[in-house]
Design an enzyme around this catalytic site. Structure first.
Site, PDB file in Angstrom:
ATOM      1  N   PRO A 147      42.578  62.267  20.291  1.00 29.00           N
ATOM      2  CA  PRO A 147      41.593  62.362  19.201  1.00 29.00           C
ATOM      3  C   PRO A 147      41.353  63.819  18.806  1.00 29.00           C
ATOM      4  O   PRO A 147      41.273  64.711  19.650  1.00 29.00           O
ATOM      5  CB  PRO A 147      40.338  61.730  19.814  1.00 29.00           C
ATOM      6  CG  PRO A 147      40.843  60.839  20.898  1.00 29.00           C
ATOM      7  CD  PRO A 147      42.048  61.529  21.455  1.00 29.00           C
ATOM      8  N   LYS A 207      37.451  66.275  19.313  1.00 32.33           N
ATOM      9  CA  LYS A 207      36.600  65.545  20.247  1.00 32.33           C
ATOM     10  C   LYS A 207      36.481  66.242  21.603  1.00 32.33           C
ATOM     11  O   LYS A 207      36.036  65.653  22.577  1.00 32.33           O
ATOM     12  CB  LYS A 207      37.116  64.113  20.448  1.00 32.33           C
ATOM     13  CG  LYS A 207      37.235  63.324  19.157  1.00 32.33           C
ATOM     14  CD  LYS A 207      35.900  63.204  18.437  1.00 32.33           C
ATOM     15  CE  LYS A 207      35.997  62.330  17.199  1.00 32.33           C
ATOM     16  NZ  LYS A 207      34.704  62.230  16.485  1.00 32.33           N
ATOM     17  N   SER A 256      41.143  68.713  23.613  1.00 29.11           N
ATOM     18  CA  SER A 256      42.223  69.694  23.511  1.00 29.11           C
ATOM     19  C   SER A 256      43.439  69.176  22.765  1.00 29.11           C
ATOM     20  O   SER A 256      44.580  69.368  23.180  1.00 29.11           O
ATOM     21  CB  SER A 256      42.627  70.187  24.901  1.00 29.11           C
ATOM     22  OG  SER A 256      43.344  71.378  24.801  1.00 29.11           O
ATOM     23  N   SER A 275      44.484  70.480  20.065  1.00 27.83           N
ATOM     24  CA  SER A 275      45.217  71.649  19.565  1.00 27.83           C
ATOM     25  C   SER A 275      46.190  72.182  20.607  1.00 27.83           C
ATOM     26  O   SER A 275      47.337  72.531  20.291  1.00 27.83           O
ATOM     27  CB  SER A 275      44.238  72.743  19.138  1.00 27.83           C
ATOM     28  OG  SER A 275      43.426  73.161  20.217  1.00 27.83           O
ATOM     29  N   ALA A 276      45.765  72.283  21.872  1.00 25.83           N
ATOM     30  CA  ALA A 276      46.662  72.774  22.914  1.00 25.83           C
ATOM     31  C   ALA A 276      47.831  71.822  23.130  1.00 25.83           C
ATOM     32  O   ALA A 276      48.970  72.259  23.339  1.00 25.83           O
ATOM     33  CB  ALA A 276      45.898  72.982  24.217  1.00 25.83           C
ATOM     34  N   ALA A 277      47.568  70.515  23.085  1.00 23.96           N
ATOM     35  CA  ALA A 277      48.656  69.550  23.227  1.00 23.96           C
ATOM     36  C   ALA A 277      49.678  69.729  22.117  1.00 23.96           C
ATOM     37  O   ALA A 277      50.898  69.682  22.353  1.00 23.96           O
ATOM     38  CB  ALA A 277      48.095  68.123  23.210  1.00 23.96           C
ATOM     39  N   ASP A 292      43.193  74.911  28.561  1.00 24.03           N
ATOM     40  CA  ASP A 292      43.730  73.770  27.811  1.00 24.03           C
ATOM     41  C   ASP A 292      45.253  73.791  27.794  1.00 24.03           C
ATOM     42  O   ASP A 292      45.915  72.782  28.046  1.00 24.03           O
ATOM     43  CB  ASP A 292      43.199  73.785  26.377  1.00 24.03           C
ATOM     44  CG  ASP A 292      41.692  73.670  26.302  1.00 24.03           C
ATOM     45  OD1 ASP A 292      41.060  73.393  27.338  1.00 24.03           O
ATOM     46  OD2 ASP A 292      41.143  73.864  25.203  1.00 24.03           O
TER      47      ASP A 292
END
Length: 482
Positions: free
Chosen positions: A158, A161, A164, A166-168, A210
């Site tokens: 998601p 939320k 993380s 963005s890091a993924a 993250d």
């Protein structure tokens, strides 16, 4: 039809869902060229959170929810990005960006120029997390390519939320591109480069927890990271007696937001003041920046013992201070990614106290989590540390009415329903609440989410489960059937 020809090292239930998405894009990829595929999970911040940028120990669980990126070479010198999730952000799903504009020239302003160009282009904000990977790989690792790239993104993490996403996205993108180029980066290097993407290109002043979790997390184990700057310690297996859940408050958060940034600035203002009080040597290091020679604490607030803070500094550090007065007296911050705004008033004492106390809480939490047997008394102590962490977030100005209410509901249900603790996660100001529960307590967690949703009118999905990080999964290769 695209099929993975290099099986993953571990079972991935979401791989088939991703391939189904790829196979719907019938005219995006050239069938004669292979795809390099990477997968990186989101994370649930169990303890540590915003103390990462001050050098604390953090405990992070890699989630079952993950982001996939498929990369393929293209003859045109263009980055073409197709996102299956762009509609969630109200953005166009397809973007084409000339590579010549994305890769920075030499010089100290290179990343700023890339960020400026992205801001002035028609690209939505999320594209910076992808395009920034190319900029960083060129600047930091000398990536040179005569080819363009086509990237397809599919994420189940998601967005906004506190999990993380963005890091993924950064980690999966970098691993896929490096795989396409025949490069293999170590997990720590991968994470640190992705942090540069977020700090220097996107402009979000996040710590590194993250990216490290997305890259190096292990299924059903808490990643233990000592953020000085990114030192992995032995992972902490989740005991069989407990489960960790996340409840979404329905309030979107952003690490690039003003609240998170101002709290980080306040913490580094406090450290600069403590450095002077402790007689440490400080020299100017550029406009608004200083360098502190710190043999006592290594430049990290987290290394200051809570008792020393209370005895010597807590009553001396001001509750608030305006930026102009701070700059006039102290010259600047030792933080490389934030600056003090002269016209702004910053909270200082509480953002400074938070990482000092949080590091101590996280160390206690880890020690208690490793007790056997994990009885009710120990679980109650673990929960109390989470509640203290949550209150400290709120004291810093990073709480929200939604997350406060969720924590209140968990506390009210309590051990009778198998629930022991809860806290806001990640950058705060909304997002997700982490819940510590006895195994088998999902029904109680779901009931709290339903009650909160009925009261607030916001959806409150529950997330749980765990999966491996990008390095453990490895690079996948897919080819189209003849």
């Amino acid at each position: 039809m695209w099929r993975v020809v290099s099986p993953p090292s571990q079972p991935l239930p979401d791989l088939e869902r991703f391939l189904a998405q790829v196979n719907q894009q019938t005219d995006f990829f050239a069938p004669e060229r292979p795809l390099a595929i990477a997968r990186a999970p989101g994370r649930l911040d169990l303890m540590g959170g915003i103390a990462d940028y001050s050098g604390a120990l953090v405990l992070q669980l890699p989630l079952s929810l993950a982001t996939f990126v498929a990369a393929q070479r293209d003859d045109a010198p263009v980055l073409t990005v197709l996102s299956a999730n762009a509609a969630e952000l109200g953005a166009a799903p397809l973007m084409r960006l000339p590579l010549a504009e994305l890769t920075p020239a030499a010089g100290p302003r290179a990343y700023a120029e890339t960020r400026r160009w992205l801001a002035e282009s028609s690209a939505p904000a999320w594209v910076g997390y992808v395009a920034g990977v190319l900029a960083v790989l060129q600047r930091e690792r000398g990536l040179r390519s005569a080819h363009g790239l086509r990237l397809f993104i599919y994420s189940e993490v998601p967005i906004g939320k506190g999990l993380s996403s963005s890091a993924a996205l950064e980690v999966a993108t970098m691993q896929a591109i490096c795989g396409l180029c025949g490069w293999q980066l170590g997990g720590r290097e991968l994470a640190l480069l992705c942090q540069i993407v977020e700090n220097r290109v996107v402009g979000a002043p996040c710590g590194v927890m993250d990216q490290m979790t997305a890259a190096l997390g292990q299924r059903d184990q808490l990643l233990a990271l000592w953020c000085q700057p990114a030192e992995l310690e032995a992972p902490v297996p989740l005991p069989e007696e407990i489960e960790v859940w996340g409840i979404d408050s329905g309030i979107r958060h952003a690490v690039s937001g003003a609240d998170y940034r101002s709290v980080r600035v306040g913490a580094f203002m406090g450290y600069r003041m403590i450095a002077e009080l402790a007689g440490l040597h400080v020299v100017a290091a550029g406009e608004g920046q200083v360098r502190v020679d710190d043999p006592r604490w290594g430049g990290y607030l987290a290394n200051i013992p809570p008792s020393l803070w209370e005895e010597h500094y807590a009553r001396v550090i001001p509750e608030t201070l305006d930026g102009a007065s701070f700059l006039e007296r102290y010259g600047g911050l030792s933080d490389p990614v934030t600056r003090v705004e002269p016209e702004r008033i910053y909270a200082v004492r509480r953002p400074t106290a938070h990482p000092i106390r949080e590091h101590h809480r996280v160390r206690l939490f880890r020690a208690l989590l490793q007790r056997r047997p994990l009885d009710d008394e120990t679980l109650t102590l673990l929960g109390e540390l989470m509640y203290q962490s949550h209150l400290s977030y709120s004291a810093c100005g990073l709480g929200s009415d939604g997350t406060d209410r969720l924590v209140e509901l968990v506390r009210a249900a309590g051990p009778e329903y198998g629930l022991y603790g809860a806290k806001i996660t990640g950058g705060g100001s909304g997002g997700t609440v982490a819940v510590l529960a006895r195994r088998g307590a999902r029904a109680a967690v779901e009931a709290i989410a339903q009650q909160y949703s009925a009261e607030s009118g916001r959806p409150a999905p529950v997330v749980g489960g765990s999966s491996p990080g990008a390095v453990a999964v490895g690079l996948l290769v897919a080819r189209a059937d003849d």
